[in-house]
Design a protein around this motif. Structure first.
Motif, mmCIF file in Angstrom:
data_model
loop_
_atom_site.group_PDB
_atom_site.id
_atom_site.type_symbol
_atom_site.label_atom_id
_atom_site.label_comp_id
_atom_site.label_asym_id
_atom_site.label_seq_id
_atom_site.Cartn_x
_atom_site.Cartn_y
_atom_site.Cartn_z
ATOM 1 N N MET A 21 -8.134 1.709 -6.922
ATOM 2 C CA MET A 21 -8.675 3.066 -6.820
ATOM 3 C C MET A 21 -8.451 3.680 -5.444
ATOM 4 O O MET A 21 -8.935 4.786 -5.170
ATOM 5 C CB MET A 21 -10.176 3.046 -7.126
ATOM 6 C CG MET A 21 -10.534 2.516 -8.511
ATOM 7 S SD MET A 21 -9.874 3.534 -9.840
ATOM 8 C CE MET A 21 -10.806 5.043 -9.586
ATOM 9 N N SER A 22 -7.716 2.999 -4.569
ATOM 10 C CA SER A 22 -7.562 3.474 -3.184
ATOM 11 C C SER A 22 -6.929 4.857 -3.127
ATOM 12 O O SER A 22 -7.311 5.691 -2.299
ATOM 13 C CB SER A 22 -6.713 2.479 -2.388
ATOM 14 O OG SER A 22 -7.276 1.180 -2.437
ATOM 15 N N THR A 23 -5.952 5.116 -3.989
ATOM 16 C CA THR A 23 -5.312 6.433 -4.036
ATOM 17 C C THR A 23 -6.052 7.383 -4.964
ATOM 18 O O THR A 23 -6.264 8.561 -4.635
ATOM 19 C CB THR A 23 -3.855 6.292 -4.505
ATOM 20 O OG1 THR A 23 -3.133 5.517 -3.540
ATOM 21 C CG2 THR A 23 -3.195 7.656 -4.653
ATOM 22 N N ASP A 31 -12.619 -7.052 -3.649
ATOM 23 C CA ASP A 31 -12.690 -5.590 -3.627
ATOM 24 C C ASP A 31 -12.943 -5.008 -5.013
ATOM 25 O O ASP A 31 -12.769 -3.810 -5.222
ATOM 26 C CB ASP A 31 -11.402 -5.005 -3.055
ATOM 27 C CG ASP A 31 -10.205 -5.235 -3.979
ATOM 28 O OD1 ASP A 31 -10.286 -6.139 -4.831
ATOM 29 O OD2 ASP A 31 -9.196 -4.513 -3.851
ATOM 30 N N GLY A 32 -13.352 -5.842 -5.967
ATOM 31 C CA GLY A 32 -13.522 -5.393 -7.339
ATOM 32 C C GLY A 32 -14.924 -4.906 -7.652
ATOM 33 O O GLY A 32 -15.916 -5.489 -7.193
ATOM 34 N N LEU A 59 -18.518 2.138 -6.887
ATOM 35 C CA LEU A 59 -17.518 2.293 -5.839
ATOM 36 C C LEU A 59 -18.154 2.849 -4.573
ATOM 37 O O LEU A 59 -19.030 3.723 -4.642
ATOM 38 C CB LEU A 59 -16.405 3.236 -6.309
ATOM 39 C CG LEU A 59 -15.460 2.695 -7.386
ATOM 40 C CD1 LEU A 59 -14.601 3.830 -7.938
ATOM 41 C CD2 LEU A 59 -14.582 1.582 -6.822
ATOM 42 N N PRO A 60 -17.756 2.371 -3.401
ATOM 43 C CA PRO A 60 -18.347 2.888 -2.152
ATOM 44 C C PRO A 60 -17.954 4.340 -1.914
ATOM 45 O O PRO A 60 -16.914 4.817 -2.387
ATOM 46 C CB PRO A 60 -17.746 1.968 -1.072
ATOM 47 C CG PRO A 60 -16.486 1.427 -1.686
ATOM 48 C CD PRO A 60 -16.753 1.321 -3.151
ATOM 49 N N GLU A 61 -18.799 5.053 -1.161
ATOM 50 C CA GLU A 61 -18.513 6.464 -0.880
ATOM 51 C C GLU A 61 -17.287 6.615 0.015
ATOM 52 O O GLU A 61 -16.483 7.531 -0.174
ATOM 53 C CB GLU A 61 -19.731 7.121 -0.215
ATOM 54 C CG GLU A 61 -20.946 7.249 -1.126
ATOM 55 C CD GLU A 61 -22.066 8.009 -0.462
ATOM 56 O OE1 GLU A 61 -21.856 8.500 0.673
ATOM 57 O OE2 GLU A 61 -23.151 8.113 -1.059
ATOM 58 N N GLN A 82 -11.127 1.424 6.940
ATOM 59 C CA GLN A 82 -9.717 1.343 7.272
ATOM 60 C C GLN A 82 -9.159 -0.037 6.924
ATOM 61 O O GLN A 82 -9.737 -1.070 7.276
ATOM 62 C CB GLN A 82 -9.520 1.616 8.773
ATOM 63 C CG GLN A 82 -8.069 1.653 9.216
ATOM 64 C CD GLN A 82 -7.323 2.868 8.667
ATOM 65 O OE1 GLN A 82 -7.946 3.892 8.393
ATOM 66 N NE2 GLN A 82 -6.016 2.753 8.539
ATOM 67 N N GLY A 83 -8.052 -0.049 6.226
ATOM 68 C CA GLY A 83 -7.404 -1.299 5.885
ATOM 69 C C GLY A 83 -7.979 -2.007 4.678
ATOM 70 O O GLY A 83 -7.497 -3.084 4.308
ATOM 71 N N ARG A 84 -8.996 -1.443 4.048
ATOM 72 C CA ARG A 84 -9.600 -2.064 2.874
ATOM 73 C C ARG A 84 -9.159 -1.348 1.603
ATOM 74 O O ARG A 84 -8.660 -0.226 1.639
ATOM 75 C CB ARG A 84 -11.132 -2.027 2.980
ATOM 76 C CG ARG A 84 -11.706 -2.736 4.191
ATOM 77 C CD ARG A 84 -11.446 -4.233 4.123
ATOM 78 N NE ARG A 84 -12.095 -4.819 2.975
ATOM 79 C CZ ARG A 84 -13.374 -5.255 2.980
ATOM 80 N NH1 ARG A 84 -14.103 -5.146 4.071
ATOM 81 N NH2 ARG A 84 -13.890 -5.799 1.898
#
Length: 314
Positions: free
Chosen positions: A182-184, A224-225, A232-234, A238-240
């Motif tokens: 979900m990063s993008t 990270d699941g 999901l965090p708000e 960086q880098g996560r």
């Protein structure tokens, strides 16, 4: 005694030793408090009771203070006390909090429908977020029974839990799980962020990280699941990365591309986000990129860059 031995056999030797030391210490304190005191006055004899000459009364001198306890007893007491304190500290440091079992139920009222038992003992969830439930479970081997009335199938698992484990159980043998990055889609990370074997050449791939198709065993949840969109965090450090782990019929999870299509159909909001950030049906999967050589990677990188330039307004 039999219970103590069984307690030790079950892997609680430190706890048993602590209980034993505490009992010994308490018994020693009780023996000190209940010890009889001796009188310093002369004892009456048959002669004095008959009127014979009585010994002279002792001089009125200050009563001597009670002699301290035996050095051996004091040493033993201090040793026991130190052992209890040290063992208590060890138990606190090494306290095993066990793990958690996670279930994504099929119904809309999972806390009233899901039946989960550990070693035939019903367990209540400690976390409820939508259809996601989490149950505590002690460390060690266990028999776990799971029933979701919404699918009408009961599951039985044999699980060896380690401290800190986060394990997901499938409520149906034909219900797999797919991990979606979900990063993008949620946090605006550039779509062309998948690294390749060519240093500095990143490409855009479909956000399917992996598929979990072994439903007979617990699934170890990635670090990270998350099991629901609401968890999901708000903000993403960086880098996560952050990903969603969602159940999907195994027939739709045969490969990464078909899994992505199925997930977008199940979650219209996810499909809207995919279109907004620029995912296309022509994007390769991560597995496909892994199999590409340098020439193919460079051609893909240039093609995606040119398409991005055309889509970006001046």
């Amino acid at each position: 005694m039999v219970r103590l031995i069984r307690f030790i056999i079950d892997g609680h030797a430190l706890e048993a030793l602590g209980i034993l030391l505490a009992v010994l210490f308490v018994r020693w304190v009780i023996s000190i408090l209940s010890a009889p005191t001796t009188s310093h006055l002369p004892q009456a004899t048959s002669d004095t009771l008959l009127g014979a000459h009585a010994p002279e009364a002792p001089a009125l001198t200050p009563e001597p203070t009670e002699a301290p306890s035996s050095p051996v007893s004091m040493t033993l007491a201090l040793g026991l006390l130190a052992a209890v304190l040290v063992l208590g500290g060890i138990l606190i440091i090494n306290r095993d909090s066990g793990g958690r079992l996670h279930v994504v139920a099929s119904g809309m009222h999972p806390d009233r429908e899901i039946d989960l038992r550990v070693d035939d003992v019903p367990v209540e969830p400690v976390l409820r977020v939508g259809q996601h439930l989490a149950y505590p479970i002690p460390s060690g081997p266990h028999e776990v029974h799971l029933l979701d009335p919404g699918v009408g199938v009961s599951r039985d698992f044999r699980i060896d839990v380690q401290e800190g484990d986060a394990l997901m159980l499938s409520v149906h043998p034909d219900l797999c799980a797919v991990q979606i990055d979900m990063s993008t889609l949620t946090y605006g990370r550039p779509t062309r962020s998948t690294p390749t074997l060519m240093g500095g050449v990143d490409v855009r791939t479909l956000p399917v990280v992996t598929r979990f198709t072994d439903t007979a065993s617990p699934l170890r949840i990635p670090e990270d699941g998350f099991l629901s969109f609401n968890e999901l965090p708000e903000k993403l450090p960086q880098g996560r990365t952050a990903s969603i782990l969602t159940p999907l019929p195994c027939s739709l999870a045969q490969d990464d591309r078909s899994s992505w299509t199925a997930v977008r159909t199940l979650f219209p909001g996810l499909d809207d986000a995919a279109k907004r950030v620029g995912y296309t049906d022509a994007d390769p999967t991560r597995r496909e990129v892994t199999a590409m050589d340098n020439a193919q990677l460079l051609e893909l990188h240039q093609r995606q860059g040119a398409a991005l330039a055309r889509e970006t307004p001046p």
